[in-house]
Design a protein around this motif. Structure first.
Motif, PDB file in Angstrom:
ATOM      1  N   LEU A   9       0.834  -1.203   0.000  1.00 26.31           N
ATOM      2  CA  LEU A   9       0.000   0.000   0.000  1.00 26.31           C
ATOM      3  C   LEU A   9       0.869   1.254   0.000  1.00 26.31           C
ATOM      4  N   VAL A  10       1.929   1.255   0.797  1.00 26.28           N
ATOM      5  CA  VAL A  10       2.812   2.427   0.838  1.00 26.28           C
ATOM      6  C   VAL A  10       3.430   2.653  -0.541  1.00 26.28           C
ATOM      7  N   ARG A  11       3.869   1.588  -1.182  1.00 24.79           N
ATOM      8  CA  ARG A  11       4.431   1.705  -2.538  1.00 24.79           C
ATOM      9  C   ARG A  11       3.386   2.259  -3.509  1.00 24.79           C
ATOM     10  N   ALA A  12       2.160   1.742  -3.393  1.00 28.06           N
ATOM     11  CA  ALA A  12       1.107   2.189  -4.313  1.00 28.06           C
ATOM     12  C   ALA A  12       0.794   3.667  -4.104  1.00 28.06           C
ATOM     13  N   LEU A  13       0.762   4.105  -2.861  1.00 31.37           N
ATOM     14  CA  LEU A  13       0.520   5.527  -2.581  1.00 31.37           C
ATOM     15  C   LEU A  13       1.607   6.397  -3.190  1.00 31.37           C
ATOM     16  N   LEU A  14       2.855   5.982  -3.007  1.00 33.71           N
ATOM     17  CA  LEU A  14       3.974   6.745  -3.568  1.00 33.71           C
ATOM     18  C   LEU A  14       3.914   6.753  -5.094  1.00 33.71           C
ATOM     19  N   ARG A  15       3.648   5.592  -5.675  1.00 34.09           N
ATOM     20  CA  ARG A  15       3.619   5.520  -7.135  1.00 34.09           C
ATOM     21  C   ARG A  15       2.496   6.381  -7.711  1.00 34.09           C
ATOM     22  N   ASP A  16       1.396   6.481  -6.957  1.00 37.79           N
ATOM     23  CA  ASP A  16       0.253   7.248  -7.424  1.00 37.79           C
ATOM     24  C   ASP A  16       0.496   8.756  -7.330  1.00 37.79           C
ATOM     25  N   GLN A  17       1.131   9.220  -6.245  1.00 38.27           N
ATOM     26  CA  GLN A  17       1.222  10.663  -6.008  1.00 38.27           C
ATOM     27  C   GLN A  17       2.654  11.212  -6.043  1.00 38.27           C
ATOM     28  N   HIS A  18       3.640  10.370  -5.772  1.00 38.87           N
ATOM     29  CA  HIS A  18       5.038  10.822  -5.780  1.00 38.87           C
ATOM     30  C   HIS A  18       5.902   9.743  -6.427  1.00 38.87           C
ATOM     31  N   PRO A  19       5.694   9.514  -7.725  1.00 41.66           N
ATOM     32  CA  PRO A  19       6.346   8.370  -8.379  1.00 41.66           C
ATOM     33  C   PRO A  19       7.862   8.430  -8.365  1.00 41.66           C
ATOM     34  N   ASP A  20       8.458   9.618  -8.248  1.00 43.16           N
ATOM     35  CA  ASP A  20       9.914   9.709  -8.220  1.00 43.16           C
ATOM     36  C   ASP A  20      10.504   9.110  -6.943  1.00 43.16           C
ATOM     37  N   LEU A  21       9.664   8.875  -5.922  1.00 45.65           N
ATOM     38  CA  LEU A  21      10.127   8.292  -4.661  1.00 45.65           C
ATOM     39  C   LEU A  21       9.745   6.814  -4.519  1.00 45.65           C
ATOM     40  N   ALA A  22       8.972   6.303  -5.447  1.00 46.55           N
ATOM     41  CA  ALA A  22       8.319   5.007  -5.248  1.00 46.55           C
ATOM     42  C   ALA A  22       9.277   3.833  -5.230  1.00 46.55           C
ATOM     43  N   LEU A  89      -6.234   5.411   0.058  1.00 49.62           N
ATOM     44  CA  LEU A  89      -6.225   5.712   1.487  1.00 49.62           C
ATOM     45  C   LEU A  89      -7.063   6.972   1.700  1.00 49.62           C
ATOM     46  N   ASP A  90      -8.080   6.858   2.526  1.00 49.03           N
ATOM     47  CA  ASP A  90      -9.049   7.949   2.662  1.00 49.03           C
ATOM     48  C   ASP A  90      -8.636   8.982   3.712  1.00 49.03           C
ATOM     49  N   ARG A  91      -7.350   9.254   3.821  1.00 47.99           N
ATOM     50  CA  ARG A  91      -6.862  10.220   4.794  1.00 47.99           C
ATOM     51  C   ARG A  91      -5.554  10.815   4.285  1.00 47.99           C
ATOM     52  N   PRO A  92      -5.147  11.974   4.796  1.00 53.44           N
ATOM     53  CA  PRO A  92      -3.875  12.552   4.356  1.00 53.44           C
ATOM     54  C   PRO A  92      -2.695  11.756   4.903  1.00 53.44           C
ATOM     55  N   TRP A  93      -1.557  11.918   4.286  1.00 57.11           N
ATOM     56  CA  TRP A  93      -0.322  11.293   4.750  1.00 57.11           C
ATOM     57  C   TRP A  93       0.842  12.186   4.339  1.00 57.11           C
ATOM     58  N   THR A  94       2.023  11.870   4.824  1.00 57.30           N
ATOM     59  CA  THR A  94       3.156  12.771   4.648  1.00 57.30           C
ATOM     60  C   THR A  94       4.428  11.990   4.333  1.00 57.30           C
ATOM     61  N   VAL A  95       5.273  12.577   3.498  1.00 58.64           N
ATOM     62  CA  VAL A  95       6.669  12.167   3.383  1.00 58.64           C
ATOM     63  C   VAL A  95       7.487  13.247   4.081  1.00 58.64           C
TER      64      VAL A  95
END
Length: 292
Positions: A9-22, A89-95
């Motif tokens: 899930l963490v990988r999918a979130l990164l790939r969806d919104q911050h792909p350069d970090l995924a 994920l139905d909530r905010p998250w942060t890098v």
């Protein structure tokens, strides 16, 4: 049950919104309360809120930690990317920035940390602006807080209980803070700071409870974080601490130490949300704050 977020899930979130970090290395971090934390590469961390209050705390961090990072002489987990609620994920998250060091519940700080902590809090405790978060449980008069009697009955002997009651009464009787609300970390306990191999303080973590109010809440760190004999040097180095503020800070230390014991005992008993390393930290803090 407090939810956990798995690596896919963490990988999918990164790939969806911050792909350069995924594709950076990803590994779970043992710790966190309101947030589940994954280390991302060498320099970053992903923070995902997992309690009901977690999203609100994370939004406050995203807004205000960049401001506080500019005040502080120590590294903090300042957000570098924002994650938006989505179908994943139905909530905010942060890098956020990863802060290197060993949590003080695993490797206690030494006397050398007293001066470092004092300097950091002098920098942090400036008047907060209009609109700064306020808390119902931090930076407020201690009269609003209740000591959990059932925990005290289980963890405090009769001699210590008499001293605890005296410290608590003195804190409640001390004049209230009448200055401008100051910026506070709000949650300075051993798992929320990191030290180096010399026992010095090298970073502050988890600003979810940041708020404006009475600095005595943070000054409880004199007994919560520092070893025997370090409270007085810390308060001297911090400066501008009158007897009333010191009394309130000692009361906050009692309250927070009992909270550490409560959570630590839950961990020792294998209960959800418990943290076994917090029990010895809580016992040590309570012993220090009750020392004559």
């Amino acid at each position: 049950m407090i939810p956990r977020f798995e690596a896919p899930l963490v990988r999918a979130l990164l790939r969806d919104q911050h792909p350069d970090l995924a594709d950076l290395p990803l590994r779970e971090v043992d710790g966190g309360w309101d947030n589940h934390v994954w280390r991302l590469g060498d320099d970053l961390a992903v923070r995902l809120p997992r309690t009901s209050r977690g999203p609100g705390l994370l939004l406050a961090e995203q807004t205000w930690v960049p401001v506080l990072a500019g005040l502080l002489p120590l590294p903090v987990p300042a957000p570098v990317r924002v994650g938006r609620p989505s179908e994943l994920l139905d909530r905010p998250w942060t890098v956020a920035r990863w802060v290197t060091g060993t949590p003080a519940d695993l490797a206690p700080l030494g006397v050398v940390a007293a001066g470092t902590l004092a300097r950091a809090l002098r920098c942090l405790h400036v008047p907060a602006p209009e609109g700064a978060p306020r808390s119902d449980s931090r930076g407020v008069p201690l009269a609003r807080a209740l000591l959990p009697e059932h925990v005290l009955d289980e963890v405090v002997d009769d001699a210590s209980r008499a001293r605890l009651d005296a410290v608590w009464r003195a804190a409640l009787a001390a004049p209230a803070w009448d200055g401008a609300p100051r910026w506070l970390h709000g949650d300075l306990h051993p798992a929320n700071v990191v030290g180096d191999e010399h026992g010095d303080l090298v970073g502050l973590l988890d600003f979810g409870d940041l708020c404006a109010g009475d600095p005595a809440t943070d000054l409880s760190a004199a007994w919560l974080l520092l070893p025997d004999g370090a409270a007085e040097p810390f308060l001297d180095a911090y400066g501008a601490t009158d007897g009333a503020t010191s009394a309130r800070a000692r009361g906050w230390a009692v309250l927070r130490a009992v909270g550490l014991l409560q959570i630590g005992r839950a961990g020792r008993l294998g209960l959800a949300g418990g943290k076994p390393t917090w029990e010895p930290a809580g016992r040590a803090a309570l012993r220090r704050v009750l020392a004559v």
